[in-house]
Design a protein around this motif. Structure first.
Motif, short mmCIF file in Angstrom:
data_model
loop_
_atom_site.label_atom_id
_atom_site.label_comp_id
_atom_site.label_asym_id
_atom_site.label_seq_id
_atom_site.Cartn_x
_atom_site.Cartn_y
_atom_site.Cartn_z
N GLU A 193 17.57 -26.29 0.85
CA GLU A 193 16.35 -26.23 1.30
C GLU A 193 15.28 -27.02 0.31
O GLU A 193 14.58 -27.69 0.67
CB GLU A 193 15.97 -24.89 1.28
CG GLU A 193 16.25 -24.02 2.41
CD GLU A 193 15.70 -22.63 2.43
OE1 GLU A 193 15.82 -22.06 3.46
OE2 GLU A 193 15.10 -22.14 1.64
N GLN A 194 15.67 -26.94 -1.14
CA GLN A 194 14.94 -27.75 -1.99
C GLN A 194 15.26 -29.24 -1.75
O GLN A 194 14.61 -30.26 -2.02
CB GLN A 194 15.15 -27.61 -3.19
CG GLN A 194 14.96 -26.17 -3.84
CD GLN A 194 13.45 -25.52 -3.47
OE1 GLN A 194 12.68 -26.22 -3.93
NE2 GLN A 194 13.37 -24.50 -2.83
N ALA A 195 16.46 -29.71 -1.19
CA ALA A 195 17.00 -31.14 -1.11
C ALA A 195 16.32 -31.64 0.38
O ALA A 195 16.48 -32.69 0.49
CB ALA A 195 18.54 -31.14 -1.14
N GLY A 196 15.63 -30.85 1.16
CA GLY A 196 14.86 -31.10 2.10
C GLY A 196 15.54 -30.82 3.68
O GLY A 196 15.18 -31.17 4.76
N PHE A 197 16.69 -29.80 3.77
CA PHE A 197 17.10 -29.37 4.71
C PHE A 197 16.44 -28.18 5.33
O PHE A 197 15.97 -27.32 4.68
CB PHE A 197 18.69 -28.98 4.57
CG PHE A 197 19.72 -30.39 4.26
CD1 PHE A 197 19.97 -30.90 5.29
CD2 PHE A 197 19.91 -30.58 2.80
CE1 PHE A 197 20.90 -32.37 5.09
CE2 PHE A 197 20.85 -31.54 2.70
CZ PHE A 197 21.17 -32.45 3.76
N GLU A 198 16.51 -28.11 6.75
CA GLU A 198 16.40 -26.61 7.27
C GLU A 198 17.77 -26.10 7.29
O GLU A 198 18.61 -26.78 7.88
CB GLU A 198 15.90 -27.13 8.83
CG GLU A 198 14.70 -27.69 8.75
CD GLU A 198 13.71 -27.61 9.99
OE1 GLU A 198 14.18 -26.95 11.08
OE2 GLU A 198 13.13 -28.79 10.51
N VAL A 199 17.87 -24.96 6.93
CA VAL A 199 19.12 -24.24 6.54
C VAL A 199 19.47 -23.02 7.59
O VAL A 199 18.43 -22.13 7.91
CB VAL A 199 19.32 -23.80 5.26
CG1 VAL A 199 20.71 -23.01 5.14
CG2 VAL A 199 19.33 -25.09 4.42
N ILE A 200 20.48 -22.99 8.48
CA ILE A 200 21.03 -21.81 8.89
C ILE A 200 22.13 -21.43 8.07
O ILE A 200 23.20 -22.16 8.15
CB ILE A 200 21.42 -22.15 10.53
CG1 ILE A 200 20.22 -22.64 11.27
CG2 ILE A 200 21.96 -21.03 11.21
CD1 ILE A 200 20.61 -23.22 12.65
N THR A 201 22.03 -20.21 7.77
CA THR A 201 23.22 -19.63 6.78
C THR A 201 24.26 -19.19 7.81
O THR A 201 23.99 -18.54 8.81
CB THR A 201 22.67 -18.50 6.05
OG1 THR A 201 22.09 -17.41 6.64
CG2 THR A 201 21.49 -18.97 4.94
#
Length: 270
Positions: free
Chosen positions: A201-209
């Motif tokens: 997330e800090q790298a700019g991704f929207e994350v689905i775990t």
């Protein structure tokens, strides 16, 4: 072998606990109180690390992300752009495989789960993981080979330079975001997911775990998990390493993350 790996082996359990026991033995005559304290800490730490009940409780503190229900897998195609598999070490020079390196056991768990997700959703795959002590092939390349041979699926993107979870995220961002991939399904062990999610997330991704490999899952054990088990020492070590990493990452990488977020915001406003 890099010195940081050697220091990590010595300063993390069980290495540091064995050092305490050695200190206790060395100091038993000249410094009996110190020796007693060192023995108690060393042996007590090893005993606690070997107890399934303690390990499962510790894992429950880290494994906060819920598992994806199988019914959700097909809909991932509408919610994400790619599935990203994090590397997890390797087995070296295995005679059973012609003395070639193979993905580690945790990496194989991740590959199997990612293959199921990819088949259900149709999403493309990415793998991230660099070299082991600077020696090729990369973890990502090993995973791609196993995915192709064992599951008949191609991994489209390989990030082959990273050595840490933070580098997994940052270098994957450089590779994937330039090609329009910003929403990712992240595949890793449940206890590793909080740190992995934060990094991506800090790298700019929207994350689905997409967590798997839970340690906190309870099942029947002798005396309710209060008898020592050798495998649990390894599991406890992984959890402790993860807890330290989760606490340290915002301190070590927080400023870099804040700068990255500002740059992302500026690029979106242009």
């Amino acid at each position: 072998m890099p010195i940081r790996y050697m220091l990590k082996q010595l300063l993390m359990p069980p290495g540091v606990l064995l050092l305490l026991i050695l200190l206790g033995w060395w100091a038993r005559k000249r410094f009996p109180r110190l020796a007693t304290s060192a023995f108690v800490l060393g042996l007590g730490g090893l005993w606690l690390m070997s107890l399934p009940a303690v390990m499962q409780w510790s894992a429950s503190l880290l494994e906060r992300e819920p598992a994806l229900a199988e019914s959700q897998w097909p809909s991932l195609a509408q919610r994400a752009d790619a599935i990203v598999i994090l590397g997890a070490g390797r087995e070296q020079n295995d005679p059973g495989w012609g003395r070639t390196d193979q993905p580690g056991l945790m990496a194989l768990e991740r590959l199997r789960y990612a293959a199921r997700l990819a088949r259900a959703s149709g999403l493309p795959l990415a793998a991230t993981g660099g070299l082991h002590y600077g020696q090729p092939p990369s973890e990502a390349a090993l995973m791609a080979d196993a995915m192709r041979r064992d599951y008949g699926l191609e991994i489209r993107w390989l990030e082959e330079q990273s050595r840490t979870t933070w580098e997994n995220a940052v270098l994957s961002a450089e590779l994937l975001q330039a090609q329009g991939v910003r929403r990712v399904v992240l595949v890793t062990q449940a206890w590793h997911m909080p740190r992995a999610r934060w990094s991506f997330e800090q790298a700019g991704f929207e994350v689905i775990t997409a967590p798997m490999g839970y340690f906190s899952t309870s099942y029947e054990r002798p005396l309710g998990g209060w008898l020592p088990e050798s495998r649990v020492i390894w599991q406890s070590g992984m959890l402790l390493n993860e807890a330290i990493g989760l606490l340290a990452y915002p301190i070590v990488y927080g400023r870099e993350a804040a700068t990255s977020i500002k740059l992302q915001a500026a690029s979106k406003s242009e």
